[in-house]
Scaffold this motif. Structure first.
Motif, PDB file in Angstrom:
ATOM      1  N   UNK A  91      29.235  45.673   0.735  1.00 57.35           N
ATOM      2  CA  UNK A  91      29.417  44.589   1.691  1.00 57.35           C
ATOM      3  C   UNK A  91      29.618  45.162   3.087  1.00 57.35           C
ATOM      4  N   UNK A  92      29.299  44.403   4.139  1.00 61.31           N
ATOM      5  CA  UNK A  92      29.667  44.849   5.488  1.00 61.31           C
ATOM      6  C   UNK A  92      31.168  45.138   5.553  1.00 61.31           C
ATOM      7  N   UNK A  93      31.562  46.068   6.390  1.00 64.22           N
ATOM      8  CA  UNK A  93      32.970  46.458   6.450  1.00 64.22           C
ATOM      9  C   UNK A  93      33.892  45.305   6.840  1.00 64.22           C
ATOM     10  N   UNK A 101      45.157  39.939  -1.321  1.00 63.63           N
ATOM     11  CA  UNK A 101      46.288  40.806  -1.666  1.00 63.63           C
ATOM     12  C   UNK A 101      47.001  41.362  -0.424  1.00 63.63           C
ATOM     13  N   UNK A 102      47.018  40.566   0.642  1.00 64.94           N
ATOM     14  CA  UNK A 102      47.763  40.901   1.859  1.00 64.94           C
ATOM     15  C   UNK A 102      47.304  42.223   2.489  1.00 64.94           C
ATOM     16  N   UNK A 103      46.026  42.533   2.339  1.00 67.26           N
ATOM     17  CA  UNK A 103      45.485  43.755   2.932  1.00 67.26           C
ATOM     18  C   UNK A 103      45.025  43.495   4.366  1.00 67.26           C
ATOM     19  N   UNK A 104      45.012  44.579   5.127  1.00 67.67           N
ATOM     20  CA  UNK A 104      44.653  44.469   6.540  1.00 67.67           C
ATOM     21  C   UNK A 104      43.148  44.269   6.710  1.00 67.67           C
ATOM     22  N   UNK A 105      42.794  43.438   7.679  1.00 66.74           N
ATOM     23  CA  UNK A 105      41.385  43.203   7.980  1.00 66.74           C
ATOM     24  C   UNK A 105      40.796  44.395   8.736  1.00 66.74           C
ATOM     25  N   UNK A 109      36.166  49.118  17.066  1.00 71.04           N
ATOM     26  CA  UNK A 109      36.220  49.235  18.526  1.00 71.04           C
ATOM     27  C   UNK A 109      35.216  50.290  18.987  1.00 71.04           C
ATOM     28  N   UNK A 110      34.506  49.982  20.069  1.00 71.20           N
ATOM     29  CA  UNK A 110      33.597  50.946  20.676  1.00 71.20           C
ATOM     30  C   UNK A 110      34.355  51.727  21.747  1.00 71.20           C
ATOM     31  N   UNK A 124      39.669  50.841  12.156  1.00 68.83           N
ATOM     32  CA  UNK A 124      40.978  50.697  11.536  1.00 68.83           C
ATOM     33  C   UNK A 124      40.768  49.857  10.284  1.00 68.83           C
ATOM     34  N   UNK A 125      41.119  50.413   9.117  1.00 68.65           N
ATOM     35  CA  UNK A 125      40.788  49.696   7.889  1.00 68.65           C
ATOM     36  C   UNK A 125      41.729  50.064   6.750  1.00 68.65           C
TER      37      UNK A 125
END
Length: 365
Positions: A91-93, A101-105, A109-110, A124-125
């Motif tokens: 899938x796209x990032x 599950x309360x994970x960060x989106x 950033x360029x 940031x992932x």
């Protein structure tokens, strides 16, 4: 005479190796080139391990079932490449936009190095916010708090943290082998079975077996007369990706933000495989190198039976577990080519100390 003696010695050595690899793996550590392995019910108790653990590849092993991806099996799997067509399964990032599950989106950033001349990316992932492999540090055997091969929480974080079960071990070995797709979603539609991938729904082994037969695929292990070979990587399409794109944006984002815990009342609710003995036997006895699906949890979430498949797959057996793979293009290609097997490769992140990784995977026909 010396040449003859040398050739004879080499031949005897080859025969010895063949006999060794043809034996059933019993003595520890197991020989990954063996052609027969114990069923779940035949597993011997491993000293210091929870009941049902298959910590069988050596005390310093951190790749588990990936040991089955031997050069000979990878070479055999390469024969699945006939047309050279490549189907990505990532899938796209930034999908899902709001992870479960309360994970960060995912954040992108360029960075401008020199305007109009050079640029960089900054990501940031959370490695499990999208298409992911659950690593062995991700989920323990809950009653004992043991991760794969006797790894503990203080091996992962804290002053005594080390590289036991770090995801970089997978990267150093690599993942490549024969993939097998089970398209449960299409089978369910054909049979008039209705369910929402965003709600708790249990797919039993009996249903998977019937689905396989409908595809012309016997999902039993080859040792029992089926089509599954030792070291195969199985993919199960349950419909999450299709549902994600069909649901209104606000609805799917709200559903992803439901409360998360490990209780039977968790607000996180997803369709997936049923927690049952028959499913455990199948997942274990096929000797898959890895298992994967398109759902956020692979198994029906939350469990209603007091235990999770994650405990067995990751902590007790050391089998990579993939979630949220994009199988939509793959199922189309399988239908087009009238075959449900293919060559598959994945490049885990080489992150010393890492817990999990994006899949970075491709099916090749």
């Amino acid at each position: 005479m010396s040449d003859y003696t040398g050739a004879a010695a080499r031949r005897l050595s080859q025969i010895g190796n063949l006999l060794k690899s043809s034996q059933k793996a019993m003595a520890l550590p197991w020989n990954p080139d063996s052609t027969e392995f114990p069923t779940r019910n035949e597993l011997l108790k491993v000293d210091g391990a929870p009941e049902g653990a298959a910590w069988v590849w050596g005390k310093d092993d951190f790749i588990g079932r990936l040991n089955l991806l031997t050069p000979s099996r990878v070479l055999a799997a390469s024969k699945e490449i006939r047309t050279g067509e490549i189907v990505p399964v990532n899938l796209p990032l930034n999908v899902p936009e709001v992870p479960a599950f309360e994970r960060e989106a995912f954040q992108h950033e360029i960075k401008t190095l020199v305007e109009n001349k050079a640029y960089d990316d900054k990501y940031s992932l959370n490695t499990q916010s999208g298409t992911q492999w659950d690593g062995f540090r991700h989920f323990s055997h809950l009653p004992t708090g043991s991760f794969y091969n006797n790894t503990k929480g203080d091996d992962i974080v804290g002053p005594n943290a080390n590289l036991k079960c770090s995801i970089h071990h997978w990267a150093e070995h690599g993942i490549a082998g024969r993939g097998v797709l089970i398209d449960y979603l299409s089978y369910a539609k054909k049979k008039g079975i209705e369910y929402d991938p965003y709600d708790h729904y249990e797919i039993s082994y009996e249903e998977l077996e019937a689905c396989g037969k409908d595809q012309g695929l016997d999902i039993r292990p080859a040792a029992k007369g089926g089509d599954i070979q030792i070291g195969d990587i199985v993919f199960i399409r349950t419909g999450f990706v299709e549902a994600y794109h069909q649901k209104p944006r606000d609805e799917r984002n709200a559903l992803a933000q439901r409360h998360s815990d490990l209780s039977a009342e968790s607000g996180q609710r997803w369709a997936g495989l049923k927690q049952e003995t028959a499913m455990l036997d199948w997942l274990h006895d096929c000797y898959f190198a890895a298992v994967a699906g398109d759902a956020p949890s692979f198994e029906a979430w939350p469990t209603q039976y007091g235990w999770y498949l994650h405990e067995y797959i990751l902590a007790l057996w050391g089998m990579p577990l993939g979630e949220m793979l994009d199988l939509e293009g793959l199922v189309q290609k399988c239908r087009e080519r009238k075959r449900w097997t293919f060559f598959f490769s994945s490049a885990p992140a080489n992150c010393p100390g890492g817990v999990s990784t994006h899949v970075n995977g491709h099916a090749i026909f």
